[in-house]
Motif scaffolding. Structure first.
Motif, PDB file in Angstrom:
ATOM      1  N   ARG A 165      -0.341  33.796  16.975  1.00  0.00           N
ATOM      2  CA  ARG A 165      -0.932  32.472  17.171  1.00  0.00           C
ATOM      3  C   ARG A 165       0.129  31.426  17.446  1.00  0.00           C
ATOM      4  N   ALA A 171       1.578  41.946  16.896  1.00  0.00           N
ATOM      5  CA  ALA A 171       0.256  42.343  16.401  1.00  0.00           C
ATOM      6  C   ALA A 171       0.369  43.671  15.671  1.00  0.00           C
ATOM      7  N   THR A 213      -7.028  38.435  14.777  1.00  0.00           N
ATOM      8  CA  THR A 213      -5.748  39.012  15.196  1.00  0.00           C
ATOM      9  C   THR A 213      -5.981  40.334  15.923  1.00  0.00           C
TER      10      THR A 213
END
Lengths: 670, 207
Positions: free
Chosen positions: A148, A231, A570
């Protein structure tokens, strides 16, 4: 035919007498008046409340924003403007060289010419190329990693404002005083106080020092981002190649930029405090400066070109509808280039006389870089082989890149042979070579990247036809502008030459080169027109899917433009090209499970740090000591206040997130 | 966009996760920064290595420095590295007073080191061997002075942190910052060991 071209070029410029231009401070006053006039017009036609509302919007949503997408856009705007200034400088230089032996004569003095070529180099590297690089990294990198934000959002904003402070400082030199007349790397003893007593070199030093510290912080920031913010599931060997190239670039920044910081500091100590690092007397060693500056300077060119390689590695698979050929060898090549780039710096000064053994070592290392680079070029070509290729504008840039960059690489290997280098050292052959790799590699790469990722952040595609015309102008213009320089270099023309004897027969080649720059300028005009036209046609080229190119990496899985938190949930990445697999997965996607997320609050501290840095820079250039302390003290206090701030983030709850996503899906941008 | 106006409390789960991640990320980033600082010092060491014999007729390193004096200076800094370690142990056991005492001792030792260094600089300047006397003196003052500047920043940082411990106690954010500070302090210690070796010991050995 060439003489006709020269005459045409000469006639076009005949009307302008640059040496008759008003002195700089008049330009400054005119500029200030123009600013006031615009302000008055806005006040009259839009009203005071509109002005305050717009200013508040810009301050709250842009200048103080810690959103890397917005910081990225601001980087690109600044870098774009600086690119225009750099090109204007280039036009001036080529005009002078083309016209010096015609009836029109010189368009500027030798001293002005020297300042212009110094500014051209400095601006193009530090404020155009570096700015575009950090802009694209800010836009793309966190999204590609499924993050983010960057690791240190506030530091990111501070970096940008330091970069901008440096940019303003270098442009202030247009109005107040002068700029360095030393060439873009300001070799001593010429740049020492004895031979450059004016403020020009000080402008150069502090511009680069301030912007350089910003770049160093960005390097650390993106390095931590890549290592720590990926991620779930995205192991290093599953990262997109752009992320890999950025990782290598940040490592280079972290190793190279401290050397620049020290080198600039030492030069400024020589100038300010009478130290003797690089002086010719008292035991100073000017050649040490040349070593140090290139120990930064050579990695610097790889800092710029590696992200461009990364961009092409994203574009070619997408437009060939194939996965990248030789992912592992691509990564290995990047790492090899990263290492080699630190052991080749001496090839910039073979003529220093370090001896045959030393020169041979650096020559061979330099040639060795061609191997991993060649691996990369072939990997891209093999990716295209038997692919279903779409020749979009980014691909036109790519093909232009393969053509020009390979040519530049070949002349680079020629220059790596010390015996050849002794012949063409400091000639226009060299100038042609490095423009060949920097324009062909870095600029074409960044243009391709901007075209490719534009719809992700604007919500609509750029006009393809105009993009292709622009790319063609650049490619053709590049050849016309720089092939003559290779020839001139072999004929003995040195770089940084503002006049030459007509009997040498160089005039027509300089004329052709000037025409080439005009063709490039036409390409730039096309790009500006492309922006305007695309904005007008935005409904036609609108991207509602978030995936206009049938992309493969995570950034295409969210909407265009993305919400400020990038991803509501996510994402995970279990494959190289995770989005490609997700799209073609037969399993039905599960309903998203929202959880609370944390986002950084906006802050003006970065703007203030940049502002104080600018005050400091301007004051130290002019040696106004009280102001130097004001700038320094202000910056330190701002940093302390910010560093002791305990609550820099805010929460978006799962419920709010769900509402925002629903609103987003229903229509329109956030 | 609807940010900034909302002011929710973090859930305990989110807070714990956030702290762990944030600490990890920040420490990693600080390590990365320290490595860039190391390159900065390496460059200064390189300039010193190139220029240390260029004394322009002035005295060499071996003739210039008093070893016992530098040894005391060095011991002050090395001891401060030990005491900052003790302070951090106290912090991790949430013993506020103990931690503060150790930080005060560390601060004083750092100040003694800095004071001695400035005294030495002052002495050299009065001997007519200021930074503009020769390339050797330029590189000496810059290398050692850059380290001193870092120590100054460290002291400033330590002062602010002591103030914050008194005011806020041992909060999570303060622990994170103190961890970075102690890393920074140990780092400066290591750099000083190199300065001590290359500038002073090898200088003395070369006579």
């Amino acid at each position: 035919m060439f003489s006709t071209l020269t005459t045409l070029f000469a006639n076009a410029a005949a009307e302008v007498r640059f040496e008759l231009l008003p002195p700089p401070y008049v330009i400054g006053i005119v500029g200030a008046l123009a600013g006031l006039l615009v302000f008055a017009a806005l006040l009259k036609f839009k009203g005071w409340s509109w002005i305050t509302k717009t200013a508040t919007y810009i301050w709250k949503e842009w200048l103080t924003s810690l959103d890397p997408k917005k910081i990225g856009v601001m980087y690109i705007i600044v870098a774009g403007l600086m690119g225009l200034r750099g090109v204007a400088d280039a036009l001036l230089l080529r005009t002078q060289q083309a016209l010096t032996n015609t009836d029109i004569g010189n368009v500027m003095t030798s001293d002005q010419f020297q300042q212009v070529f110094t500014a051209h180099g400095t601006i193009m590297i530090f404020f155009m190329a570096m700015g575009l690089m950090f802009g694209i990294m800010n836009l793309v990198l966190p999204m590609q990693l499924g993050a983010r934000d960057v690791a240190f959002p506030f530091m990111n904003s501070a970096s940008f404002w330091l970069f901008t402070a440096g940019m303003i400082l270098i442009n202030l030199s247009l109005v107040f005083g002068e700029f360095a007349a030393t060439g873009w790397l300001a070799y001593p003893p010429l740049s020492g106080i004895a031979y450059s007593p004016g403020v020009g070199v000080d402008y150069w030093i502090w511009t680069l020092q301030i912007a350089g510290i910003g770049s160093l912080l960005s390097g650390v920031n993106f390095f931590a981002t890549i290592i720590k913010m990926r991620a779930p599931g995205m192991r290093l060997m599953k990262m997109p190649i752009f992320a890999w190239s950025s990782l290598c670039t940040t490592v280079l920044i972290m190793f190279a930029f401290p050397i620049l910081t020290v080198t600039l500091a030492l030069l400024s100590f020589d100038r300010l405090f009478g130290m003797h690092f690089f002086t010719s007397d008292f035991g100073g060693n000017p050649m040490m400066y040349v070593n140090l500056i290139w120990a930064w300077g050579h990695p610097e060119v790889y800092i710029l070109v590696l992200p461009a390689f990364g961009i092409f590695s994203e574009i070619v698979p997408v437009f060939s509808r194939k996965r990248l050929f030789g992912y592992t060898s691509m990564v290995a090549a990047l790492i090899a280039i990263m290492f080699l780039s630190f052991i080749v710096w001496l090839h910039h000064f073979f003529t220093m006389g370090a001896g045959a053994n030393v020169n041979s070592f650096f020559g061979i290392m330099t040639m060795a870089i061609a191997i991993p680079t060649g691996v990369k070029v072939f990997n891209w070509l093999f990716t295209m082989y038997r692919g279903r290729i779409r020749f979009t504008a980014p691909m036109w840039w790519f093909l232009g890149f393969v053509l020009t960059f390979t040519l530049g690489g070949a002349t680079g290997v020629m220059l790596a042979v010390p015996a050849i280098d002794f012949q063409v050292h400091n000639s226009l052959f060299l100038v042609a070579h490095f423009h060949n790799v920097i324009i062909g590699g870095v600029v074409f790469g960044f243009m391709a990247g901007l075209t490719y990722w534009f719809p992700k952040f604007a919500g609509f595609k750029l006009n393809e036809t105009l993009g292709k015309i622009a790319a063609s102008c650049w490619i053709v213009g590049f050849m016309v502008a720089f092939i003559p320089l290779y020839i001139l270099g072999l004929m003995g023309a040195t770089r940084r030459l503002d006049h030459y004897d007509p009997s040498l027969g160089w005039q027509w080649l300089f004329g052709v080169a000037g025409v080439g720059v005009l063709i490039i300028a036409a390409g730039i005009a096309m790009q500006l027109i492309q922006l305007v036209v695309s904005f007008i046609q935005r409904q036609k080229n609108i991207d509602l899917t978030g995936d206009p190119w049938d992309g493969r990496t995570l950034e295409w899985s969210t909407t265009s433009p993305p919400p400020h938190y990038n991803y509501a949930v996510t994402p995970t990445a279990d494959h190289i090209d995770p989005f490609w697999y997700a799209k073609h997965d037969k399993k039905k996607a599960e309903a998203p499970k929202y959880v609370d997320i944390l986002m950084p609050k906006n802050t003006g501290a970065g703007v203030f740090i940049g502002g104080f840095a600018l005050v400091f820079g301007m004051a130290i250039v002019w040696k106004i000591w009280p102001l130097v302390f004001v700038g320094l003290f202000g910056a330190i206090v701002t940093i302390i206040i910010r560093a002791t701030h305990d609550d820099p983030e805010y929460v978006i709850t799962a419920k709010e997130l769900q509402q925002m996503e629903a609103a987003h899906a229903k229509g329109g941008a956030a | 966009m609807s940010h900034a106006t909302t002011n929710h409390k973090m859930s305990a789960e989110l807070e714990a996760h956030h702290h762990a991640f944030n600490d990890d990320k920040t420490q990693f980033g600080f390590w990365a920064y320290l490595m860039t600082d190391l390159v900065l010092f390496a460059t200064l060491f390189a300039t010193y290595a190139v220029l240390h014999n260029n004394t322009w007729g002035g005295p060499t390193a071996g003739e210039l420095f008093s070893m016992p004096y530098v040894l005391v200076e060095t011991m002050a800094l090395l001891t401060s590295s030990f005491t900052v370690g003790m302070a951090m142990l106290a912090i991790f056991r949430f013993k506020q007073t103990q931690a503060l005492i150790w930080f005060v001792i560390t601060f004083l030792l750092g100040a003694v080191f800095l004071g001695m260094e400035l005294y030495e600089f002052n002495h050299l300047v009065h001997e007519g061997l200021a930074w503009h006397a020769s390339a050797f003196m330029s590189s000496f003052f810059t290398l050692v002075g850059t380290h001193g500047l870092h120590i100054t920043v460290g002291l400033l940082w330590m002062g602010i942190m002591m103030f914050r411990i008194v005011k806020q106690g041992i909060t999570h954010n303060n622990v994170r910052r103190l961890t970075l500070l102690s890393l920074f302090w140990h780092f400066l210690d290591i750099v000083w060991i190199f300065i001590f070796t290359f500038v002073y010991l090898m200088g003395a050995a070369a006579v």
